[in-house]
Design a protein around this motif. Structure first.
Motif, mmCIF file in Angstrom:
data_model
loop_
_atom_site.group_PDB
_atom_site.id
_atom_site.type_symbol
_atom_site.label_atom_id
_atom_site.label_comp_id
_atom_site.label_asym_id
_atom_site.label_seq_id
_atom_site.Cartn_x
_atom_site.Cartn_y
_atom_site.Cartn_z
ATOM 1 N N ASP A 158 -17.575 23.466 16.787
ATOM 2 C CA ASP A 158 -18.495 23.494 15.817
ATOM 3 C C ASP A 158 -18.557 24.175 14.662
ATOM 4 O O ASP A 158 -19.327 24.339 13.871
ATOM 5 N N GLN A 159 -17.710 24.817 14.469
ATOM 6 C CA GLN A 159 -17.612 25.960 13.532
ATOM 7 C C GLN A 159 -18.313 26.687 13.248
ATOM 8 O O GLN A 159 -18.832 27.025 12.166
ATOM 9 N N LEU A 160 -18.843 27.577 13.346
ATOM 10 C CA LEU A 160 -20.457 28.950 13.774
ATOM 11 C C LEU A 160 -21.880 28.399 13.283
ATOM 12 O O LEU A 160 -22.239 28.336 12.997
ATOM 13 N N SER A 161 -21.688 26.208 13.696
ATOM 14 C CA SER A 161 -23.129 26.369 13.315
ATOM 15 C C SER A 161 -23.839 26.768 14.228
ATOM 16 O O SER A 161 -25.204 26.810 13.893
ATOM 17 N N ASP A 162 -23.490 27.655 15.386
ATOM 18 C CA ASP A 162 -24.607 28.756 16.337
ATOM 19 C C ASP A 162 -25.083 29.887 15.775
ATOM 20 O O ASP A 162 -25.925 30.862 15.370
ATOM 21 N N SER A 163 -24.266 30.457 14.659
ATOM 22 C CA SER A 163 -24.306 31.464 14.388
ATOM 23 C C SER A 163 -25.231 31.397 12.941
ATOM 24 O O SER A 163 -25.666 30.567 11.995
ATOM 25 N N TRP A 164 -26.777 32.223 12.778
ATOM 26 C CA TRP A 164 -26.914 32.705 11.844
ATOM 27 C C TRP A 164 -26.765 32.494 10.994
ATOM 28 O O TRP A 164 -27.210 32.904 9.200
ATOM 29 N N PHE A 165 -25.214 33.378 10.870
ATOM 30 C CA PHE A 165 -25.343 34.201 9.287
ATOM 31 C C PHE A 165 -23.974 33.222 9.234
ATOM 32 O O PHE A 165 -22.325 34.398 9.189
ATOM 33 N N LYS A 166 -23.752 32.067 9.366
ATOM 34 C CA LYS A 166 -22.166 31.214 9.234
ATOM 35 C C LYS A 166 -22.530 31.141 7.858
ATOM 36 O O LYS A 166 -21.019 31.783 7.293
ATOM 37 N N ASN A 167 -22.736 31.242 6.317
ATOM 38 C CA ASN A 167 -22.893 31.183 5.533
ATOM 39 C C ASN A 167 -21.935 32.531 4.744
ATOM 40 O O ASN A 167 -20.912 32.811 3.985
ATOM 41 N N GLU A 168 -22.789 33.714 4.989
ATOM 42 C CA GLU A 168 -22.229 34.689 4.917
ATOM 43 C C GLU A 168 -21.496 35.394 5.587
ATOM 44 O O GLU A 168 -20.526 36.056 4.962
ATOM 45 N N ILE A 169 -20.463 35.098 6.718
ATOM 46 C CA ILE A 169 -19.453 35.178 7.635
ATOM 47 C C ILE A 169 -18.351 34.831 6.413
ATOM 48 O O ILE A 169 -17.764 35.521 6.200
ATOM 49 N N LEU A 170 -18.819 33.732 5.989
ATOM 50 C CA LEU A 170 -17.436 32.642 5.602
ATOM 51 C C LEU A 170 -16.882 33.288 4.349
ATOM 52 O O LEU A 170 -16.031 33.478 3.823
ATOM 53 N N SER A 171 -17.731 34.080 3.174
ATOM 54 C CA SER A 171 -18.125 33.739 2.627
ATOM 55 C C SER A 171 -17.447 35.896 2.142
ATOM 56 O O SER A 171 -16.977 36.244 0.508
ATOM 57 N N GLY A 172 -18.088 36.327 3.506
ATOM 58 C CA GLY A 172 -17.100 37.767 3.661
ATOM 59 C C GLY A 172 -15.622 38.234 4.395
ATOM 60 O O GLY A 172 -15.411 39.207 4.425
ATOM 61 N N LEU A 173 -15.090 37.009 3.769
ATOM 62 C CA LEU A 173 -14.098 37.110 4.792
ATOM 63 C C LEU A 173 -12.581 37.390 3.516
ATOM 64 O O LEU A 173 -10.882 37.539 3.331
ATOM 65 N N ASP A 174 -13.275 37.182 2.401
ATOM 66 C CA ASP A 174 -12.011 38.023 1.714
ATOM 67 C C ASP A 174 -10.543 37.102 1.424
ATOM 68 O O ASP A 174 -9.189 37.662 1.209
ATOM 69 N N GLN A 175 -10.759 35.302 1.257
ATOM 70 C CA GLN A 175 -10.012 34.665 0.877
ATOM 71 C C GLN A 175 -8.891 34.830 2.124
ATOM 72 O O GLN A 175 -7.861 34.152 2.339
ATOM 73 N N ILE A 176 -9.614 34.824 3.576
ATOM 74 C CA ILE A 176 -8.707 34.673 4.602
ATOM 75 C C ILE A 176 -9.243 33.688 4.873
ATOM 76 O O ILE A 176 -10.454 33.064 4.912
ATOM 77 N N SER A 177 -8.163 32.791 5.205
ATOM 78 C CA SER A 177 -8.231 31.534 5.931
ATOM 79 C C SER A 177 -9.176 30.903 7.622
ATOM 80 O O SER A 177 -8.561 32.443 8.233
ATOM 81 N N ILE A 178 -9.653 30.773 8.213
ATOM 82 C CA ILE A 178 -9.557 30.056 8.922
ATOM 83 C C ILE A 178 -9.650 28.736 8.986
ATOM 84 O O ILE A 178 -9.625 27.873 9.045
ATOM 85 N N ASP A 179 -8.665 29.684 10.727
ATOM 86 C CA ASP A 179 -7.487 27.851 10.947
ATOM 87 C C ASP A 179 -8.764 27.019 12.616
ATOM 88 O O ASP A 179 -8.514 28.167 13.679
ATOM 89 N N TRP A 180 -9.771 26.114 12.141
ATOM 90 C CA TRP A 180 -10.254 25.678 13.667
ATOM 91 C C TRP A 180 -9.576 25.144 14.514
ATOM 92 O O TRP A 180 -9.566 23.680 13.695
ATOM 93 N N VAL A 181 -9.354 25.323 15.602
ATOM 94 C CA VAL A 181 -9.556 24.348 17.062
ATOM 95 C C VAL A 181 -10.150 23.954 17.553
ATOM 96 O O VAL A 181 -11.696 25.035 18.218
ATOM 97 N N ASP A 182 -10.105 22.667 18.452
ATOM 98 C CA ASP A 182 -11.081 22.328 19.397
ATOM 99 C C ASP A 182 -10.802 23.058 20.608
ATOM 100 O O ASP A 182 -9.390 23.469 21.275
ATOM 101 N N PRO A 183 -11.519 24.077 21.585
ATOM 102 C CA PRO A 183 -11.723 25.127 22.974
ATOM 103 C C PRO A 183 -11.043 23.546 23.335
ATOM 104 O O PRO A 183 -10.279 24.234 24.599
ATOM 105 N N SER A 184 -10.894 22.074 24.037
ATOM 106 C CA SER A 184 -10.276 21.592 24.321
ATOM 107 C C SER A 184 -9.060 21.933 24.549
ATOM 108 O O SER A 184 -7.260 21.369 25.727
ATOM 109 N N THR A 185 -8.262 22.062 23.825
ATOM 110 C CA THR A 185 -6.997 22.608 23.086
ATOM 111 C C THR A 185 -6.527 23.931 24.101
ATOM 112 O O THR A 185 -5.431 24.767 24.242
ATOM 113 N N GLN A 186 -7.700 24.854 24.195
ATOM 114 C CA GLN A 186 -8.114 26.647 24.980
ATOM 115 C C GLN A 186 -7.890 26.348 26.175
ATOM 116 O O GLN A 186 -8.793 27.341 26.544
ATOM 117 N N GLU A 187 -8.115 25.523 27.161
ATOM 118 C CA GLU A 187 -8.702 25.655 28.493
ATOM 119 C C GLU A 187 -9.625 25.717 28.129
ATOM 120 O O GLU A 187 -10.569 26.448 29.168
#
Length: 214
Positions: A165-194
């Motif tokens: 869900d890429q942080l859709s459950d977080s109250w602070f999704k926008n603040e988290i993503l804007s606070g990454l200082d240009q660090i990228s996030i690579d989202w993967v499906d939990p089905s690939t991680q057991e």
């Protein structure tokens, strides 16, 4: 709000080996951060560029370890073999986050080997036990910061996170993503991680090239 640090768990018996292994890959020497007496854990830290750091934390044989959310989370991860536990965002004012959670932040501190204390407030640790893709939040109460402890040579480039869900459950999704200082996030499906969520790997730029820590 900004990304402050990432936390990697190991057992107490494997602490020295883990610190040596990760430090050699980063080209950075970890510094003994001391004990978290309230939580029953201890850590070593490696400073990173941009005011961030990596924490290697282990549980102690201490009553607080199984009586606090942070101690229990670290202990559980260590029993599962260790690895990445969480990411942590800092803020200059934690009160709006407290209001959203509907509870007060917990005071934390750790005593360094030289006897000095680092102090902070933290909130959101309870939630990471079941939702490891979520970060928790801190407000530093002392001016010292672990990113200043040691020689800084490496920088976080990318964090790989298992979360459909890429942080859709977080109250602070926008603040988290804007606070990454240009660090990228690579989202993967939990089905690939057991089915597990949370940090899968952290990619860092080091003096010898990009290193993936998983």
């Amino acid at each position: 709000m900004r990304l402050d640090h990432v936390s990697y768990v190991t057992s107490h018996d494997q602490l020295a080996d883990t610190v040596q292994r990760l430090g050699s890959r980063l080209g950075t020497t970890f510094v003994d951060g001391g004990i978290h007496p309230r939580f029953g854990t201890r850590n070593f830290t490696a400073p990173l560029l941009d005011g961030k750091y990596i924490e290697v934390v282990c549980p102690l044989d201490h009553p607080a370890t199984e009586q606090t959310p942070w101690g229990k989370a670290v202990s559980k991860k260590a029993q599962q073999g260790g690895g990445w536990l969480t990411w942590v965002f800092s803020t200059e004012d934690i009160s709006p986050i407290e209001e959203k959670f509907g509870r007060k932040a917990v005071d934390g501190h750790r005593t360094r080997p030289d006897g000095t204390d680092l102090k902070w407030k933290q909130i959101g640790v309870k939630e990471i036990e079941d939702s490891r893709e979520l970060p928790f939040f801190i407000q530093w109460l002392t001016e010292d910061h672990p990113s200043k402890d040691g020689v800084t040579v490496s920088k976080i480039e990318k964090i790989v996170i298992s979360d459909k869900d890429q942080l859709s459950d977080s109250w602070f999704k926008n603040e988290i993503l804007s606070g990454l200082d240009q660090i990228s996030i690579d989202w993967v499906d939990p089905s690939t991680q057991e089915g597990e969520t949370g940090i899968v790997a952290v990619h860092l730029n080091t003096p010898t090239g990009v290193v993936r820590l998983d």
